[in-house]
Design a protein around this motif. Structure first.
Motif, PDB file in Angstrom:
ATOM      1  N   LEU A   1       0.754  -1.125  -0.051  1.00 16.43           N
ATOM      2  CA  LEU A   1       0.038  -0.018  -0.164  1.00 16.43           C
ATOM      3  C   LEU A   1       0.916   1.347   0.019  1.00 16.43           C
ATOM      4  N   ALA A   2       2.062   1.086  -0.488  1.00 15.61           N
ATOM      5  CA  ALA A   2       2.876   2.187  -0.657  1.00 15.61           C
ATOM      6  C   ALA A   2       2.269   3.079  -1.949  1.00 15.61           C
ATOM      7  N   THR A   3       2.579   4.596  -1.525  1.00 14.00           N
ATOM      8  CA  THR A   3       2.125   5.422  -2.440  1.00 14.00           C
ATOM      9  C   THR A   3       3.457   6.212  -3.158  1.00 14.00           C
ATOM     10  N   SER A   4       4.598   6.119  -2.620  1.00 14.97           N
ATOM     11  CA  SER A   4       5.911   6.550  -2.868  1.00 14.97           C
ATOM     12  C   SER A   4       6.871   5.557  -2.455  1.00 14.97           C
ATOM     13  N   ALA A   5       7.945   5.480  -3.653  1.00 13.58           N
ATOM     14  CA  ALA A   5       9.050   4.571  -3.312  1.00 13.58           C
ATOM     15  C   ALA A   5      10.360   5.352  -3.931  1.00 13.58           C
ATOM     16  N   THR A   6      11.360   4.808  -3.499  1.00 10.78           N
ATOM     17  CA  THR A   6      12.644   5.628  -3.782  1.00 10.78           C
ATOM     18  C   THR A   6      13.948   4.641  -4.128  1.00 10.78           C
TER      19      THR A   6
END
Length: 229
Positions: free
Chosen positions: A63-68
Protein backbone atom coordinates in the motif's frame (compact mmCIF):
# COMPACT_ATOMS: atom_id res chain seq x y z
CA UNK A 1 17.73 7.67 12.13
CA UNK A 2 14.80 6.57 14.21
CA UNK A 3 16.59 5.90 17.46
CA UNK A 4 14.24 3.25 18.77
CA UNK A 5 14.51 -0.41 19.67
CA UNK A 6 12.28 -2.49 17.38
CA UNK A 7 8.93 -3.11 19.02
CA UNK A 8 9.14 -6.88 18.85
CA UNK A 9 7.02 -8.77 21.35
CA UNK A 10 8.51 -11.70 23.22
CA UNK A 11 6.33 -14.00 21.12
CA UNK A 12 7.50 -12.53 17.79
CA UNK A 13 11.13 -12.59 18.92
CA UNK A 14 10.77 -16.29 19.76
CA UNK A 15 9.27 -16.95 16.31
CA UNK A 16 12.13 -15.06 14.65
CA UNK A 17 14.80 -16.94 16.59
CA UNK A 18 13.12 -20.28 15.82
CA UNK A 19 13.00 -19.40 12.10
CA UNK A 20 16.67 -18.40 12.20
CA UNK A 21 17.69 -21.67 13.90
CA UNK A 22 15.69 -23.86 11.51
CA UNK A 23 16.91 -22.04 8.41
CA UNK A 24 20.51 -22.35 9.64
CA UNK A 25 20.00 -26.07 10.19
CA UNK A 26 18.58 -26.47 6.68
CA UNK A 27 21.48 -24.52 5.19
CA UNK A 28 23.84 -27.22 6.46
CA UNK A 29 22.04 -29.56 4.06
CA UNK A 30 21.61 -27.10 1.18
CA UNK A 31 25.28 -26.17 1.23
CA UNK A 32 26.30 -29.77 0.49
CA UNK A 33 27.25 -29.94 -3.18
CA UNK A 34 24.66 -32.58 -4.14
CA UNK A 35 21.82 -30.48 -2.70
CA UNK A 36 23.03 -26.97 -3.47
CA UNK A 37 20.23 -26.01 -5.89
CA UNK A 38 19.84 -22.42 -4.69
CA UNK A 39 22.54 -20.75 -6.84
CA UNK A 40 21.09 -22.40 -9.94
CA UNK A 41 17.69 -20.86 -9.16
CA UNK A 42 19.26 -17.44 -8.65
CA UNK A 43 21.23 -17.61 -11.88
CA UNK A 44 18.23 -18.55 -14.02
CA UNK A 45 17.38 -14.86 -14.38
CA UNK A 46 19.25 -13.80 -17.51
CA UNK A 47 17.53 -10.40 -17.47
CA UNK A 48 19.75 -7.99 -15.55
CA UNK A 49 18.40 -6.35 -12.37
CA UNK A 50 15.14 -8.31 -12.57
CA UNK A 51 14.57 -7.77 -8.85
CA UNK A 52 13.82 -4.06 -9.44
CA UNK A 53 10.36 -5.04 -10.69
CA UNK A 54 9.86 -7.30 -7.68
CA UNK A 55 10.64 -4.44 -5.30
CA UNK A 56 8.19 -2.11 -7.06
CA UNK A 57 5.41 -4.71 -7.02
CA UNK A 58 5.89 -5.50 -3.37
CA UNK A 59 5.92 -1.82 -2.43
CA UNK A 60 2.59 -1.50 -4.20
CA UNK A 61 1.24 -4.59 -2.41
CA UNK A 62 2.29 -2.96 0.87
CA UNK A 63 0.00 0.00 0.00
CA UNK A 64 2.91 2.37 -0.63
CA UNK A 65 2.19 5.58 -2.53
CA UNK A 66 5.84 6.58 -2.89
CA UNK A 67 9.06 4.61 -3.42
CA UNK A 68 12.69 5.64 -3.86
CA UNK A 69 15.80 3.97 -5.27
CA UNK A 70 19.22 5.45 -4.42
CA UNK A 71 22.18 3.99 -6.32
CA UNK A 72 25.63 4.32 -4.75
CA UNK A 73 28.95 3.12 -6.10
CA UNK A 74 28.87 0.07 -3.83
CA UNK A 75 25.21 -0.48 -2.90
CA UNK A 76 21.54 0.12 -3.66
CA UNK A 77 19.01 1.57 -1.23
CA UNK A 78 15.29 1.08 -1.80
CA UNK A 79 12.61 2.43 0.52
CA UNK A 80 8.88 3.00 0.46
CA UNK A 81 6.08 4.31 2.68
CA UNK A 82 3.87 1.23 2.61
CA UNK A 83 1.43 0.79 5.48
CA UNK A 84 1.97 -2.97 5.59
CA UNK A 85 5.24 -3.98 7.22
CA UNK A 86 6.96 -7.30 7.79
CA UNK A 87 5.22 -10.11 9.64
CA UNK A 88 6.45 -13.48 10.89
CA UNK A 89 4.72 -16.80 11.47
CA UNK A 90 5.61 -20.08 13.13
CA UNK A 91 8.17 -22.08 11.19
CA UNK A 92 6.55 -25.02 9.40
CA UNK A 93 2.98 -23.96 10.20
CA UNK A 94 0.79 -24.50 7.14
CA UNK A 95 -2.54 -23.78 8.79
CA UNK A 96 -2.39 -19.98 8.62
CA UNK A 97 -0.98 -17.22 6.46
CA UNK A 98 2.78 -17.45 6.01
CA UNK A 99 4.70 -14.50 7.47
CA UNK A 100 6.58 -12.16 5.16
CA UNK A 101 9.93 -12.95 6.76
CA UNK A 102 9.23 -16.66 6.29
CA UNK A 103 8.37 -15.96 2.66
CA UNK A 104 11.34 -13.79 1.76
CA UNK A 105 13.77 -16.31 3.26
CA UNK A 106 12.12 -19.32 1.61
CA UNK A 107 11.83 -20.73 -1.88
CA UNK A 108 8.60 -21.41 -3.79
CA UNK A 109 6.53 -19.90 -1.00
CA UNK A 110 4.49 -16.72 -0.81
CA UNK A 111 2.64 -14.71 1.80
CA UNK A 112 0.30 -13.48 -0.94
CA UNK A 113 -2.83 -15.46 -1.64
CA UNK A 114 -6.17 -13.76 -2.12
CA UNK A 115 -5.47 -10.95 0.37
CA UNK A 116 -4.21 -7.91 -1.52
CA UNK A 117 -3.36 -6.17 1.75
CA UNK A 118 -0.17 -8.12 2.33
CA UNK A 119 3.41 -7.09 1.70
CA UNK A 120 3.26 -9.32 -1.34
CA UNK A 121 4.88 -12.23 -3.02
CA UNK A 122 8.54 -12.46 -2.09
CA UNK A 123 9.00 -15.51 -4.24
CA UNK A 124 11.70 -16.70 -6.58
CA UNK A 125 11.70 -13.36 -8.41
CA UNK A 126 13.19 -11.62 -5.42
CA UNK A 127 16.01 -14.17 -5.35
CA UNK A 128 17.55 -12.56 -8.44
CA UNK A 129 18.84 -9.91 -6.04
CA UNK A 130 21.51 -12.42 -5.03
CA UNK A 131 23.15 -11.89 -8.40
CA UNK A 132 24.12 -8.49 -6.98
CA UNK A 133 24.21 -8.77 -3.20
CA UNK A 134 25.19 -11.54 -0.80
CA UNK A 135 23.43 -10.21 2.29
CA UNK A 136 20.32 -8.03 1.84
CA UNK A 137 19.35 -5.93 4.85
CA UNK A 138 15.77 -4.96 5.65
CA UNK A 139 14.44 -2.40 8.13
CA UNK A 140 10.96 -1.37 9.20
CA UNK A 141 9.33 -0.21 12.44
CA UNK A 142 9.46 -3.64 14.11
CA UNK A 143 12.17 -5.70 12.45
CA UNK A 144 15.78 -4.89 11.50
CA UNK A 145 17.35 -7.95 9.93
CA UNK A 146 19.67 -9.28 7.25
CA UNK A 147 19.42 -12.44 5.16
CA UNK A 148 22.50 -14.65 5.18
CA UNK A 149 23.14 -17.57 2.81
CA UNK A 150 19.89 -16.87 0.92
CA UNK A 151 17.60 -18.23 3.65
CA UNK A 152 18.81 -17.30 7.16
CA UNK A 153 17.26 -14.19 8.80
CA UNK A 154 19.46 -12.59 11.46
CA UNK A 155 18.50 -9.60 13.60
CA UNK A 156 20.50 -6.36 13.32
CA UNK A 157 21.35 -4.17 16.30
CA UNK A 158 20.43 -0.76 14.88
CA UNK A 159 18.08 0.97 12.47
CA UNK A 160 19.23 2.44 9.14
CA UNK A 161 20.15 6.13 9.14
CA UNK A 162 18.12 6.82 5.98
CA UNK A 163 14.90 5.20 7.18
CA UNK A 164 12.09 7.38 8.50
CA UNK A 165 9.43 6.19 10.89
CA UNK A 166 6.76 4.24 9.00
CA UNK A 167 9.04 3.35 6.08
CA UNK A 168 10.42 0.01 4.95
CA UNK A 169 14.01 0.17 3.70
CA UNK A 170 16.15 -2.39 1.86
CA UNK A 171 19.93 -2.13 1.55
CA UNK A 172 21.80 -4.24 -1.01
CA UNK A 173 25.60 -4.10 -0.74
CA UNK A 174 27.07 -5.02 -4.11
CA UNK A 175 29.30 -8.04 -4.46
CA UNK A 176 32.01 -8.68 -7.03
CA UNK A 177 32.22 -6.11 -9.80
CA UNK A 178 30.70 -3.01 -8.14
CA UNK A 179 30.83 -0.89 -11.30
CA UNK A 180 29.06 -3.49 -13.42
CA UNK A 181 26.34 -3.97 -10.80
CA UNK A 182 25.81 -0.23 -10.50
CA UNK A 183 25.64 0.27 -14.26
CA UNK A 184 23.17 -2.58 -14.80
CA UNK A 185 20.85 -1.25 -12.11
CA UNK A 186 21.02 2.32 -13.41
CA UNK A 187 20.29 1.06 -16.91
CA UNK A 188 17.28 -0.87 -15.62
CA UNK A 189 15.97 2.17 -13.73
CA UNK A 190 16.47 4.37 -16.79
CA UNK A 191 14.45 1.99 -18.93
CA UNK A 192 11.56 0.90 -16.75
CA UNK A 193 8.55 0.44 -18.99
CA UNK A 194 5.77 2.59 -17.47
CA UNK A 195 6.25 1.10 -13.99
CA UNK A 196 3.26 2.94 -12.52
CA UNK A 197 0.81 1.70 -15.15
CA UNK A 198 -0.04 -1.69 -13.65
CA UNK A 199 0.19 -0.89 -9.95
CA UNK A 200 -2.74 0.19 -7.81
CA UNK A 201 -1.23 2.35 -5.10
CA UNK A 202 2.18 3.68 -6.12
CA UNK A 203 1.87 7.23 -7.41
CA UNK A 204 5.54 8.19 -7.52
CA UNK A 205 8.73 6.19 -8.07
CA UNK A 206 11.90 8.22 -7.55
CA UNK A 207 15.40 7.12 -8.38
CA UNK A 208 18.75 8.83 -8.24
CA UNK A 209 22.42 8.14 -8.46
CA UNK A 210 24.02 9.39 -5.25
CA UNK A 211 24.95 13.05 -5.59
CA UNK A 212 23.13 13.51 -8.91
CA UNK A 213 19.72 14.68 -10.09
CA UNK A 214 16.53 12.93 -9.13
CA UNK A 215 14.54 11.02 -11.77
CA UNK A 216 10.86 10.32 -11.37
CA UNK A 217 8.13 8.10 -12.73
CA UNK A 218 4.80 9.61 -11.80
CA UNK A 219 1.24 8.39 -12.20
CA UNK A 220 -0.82 11.32 -13.39
CA UNK A 221 -4.43 11.73 -14.43
CA UNK A 222 -4.57 12.12 -18.21
CA UNK A 223 -8.01 13.80 -18.01
CA UNK A 224 -9.18 15.07 -14.65
CA UNK A 225 -12.22 17.09 -15.70
CA UNK A 226 -15.89 16.28 -15.28
CA UNK A 227 -17.49 13.79 -17.64
CA UNK A 228 -20.67 15.84 -17.62
CA UNK A 229 -21.67 18.63 -19.99
Amino acid sequence: MANIIPNISREKLALFNDLHDNRAKHWETFSIEDYNFIPSIVEKYAESAHFIYELIQNADDALATSATFIVYDDKLIFKHNGEKQFTISKFGDKTGKRGDINSITGFAFSSKKDDCNTIGKFGVGFKSVYQYSNTPKIYDDKFWFKIENYIIPTLLESDHELRNQGETLFEFDFKGDYINSKNEIINRLHNLNKPNLFVKNLKVINWMESGKDNHQYKKECMYCGSSEG
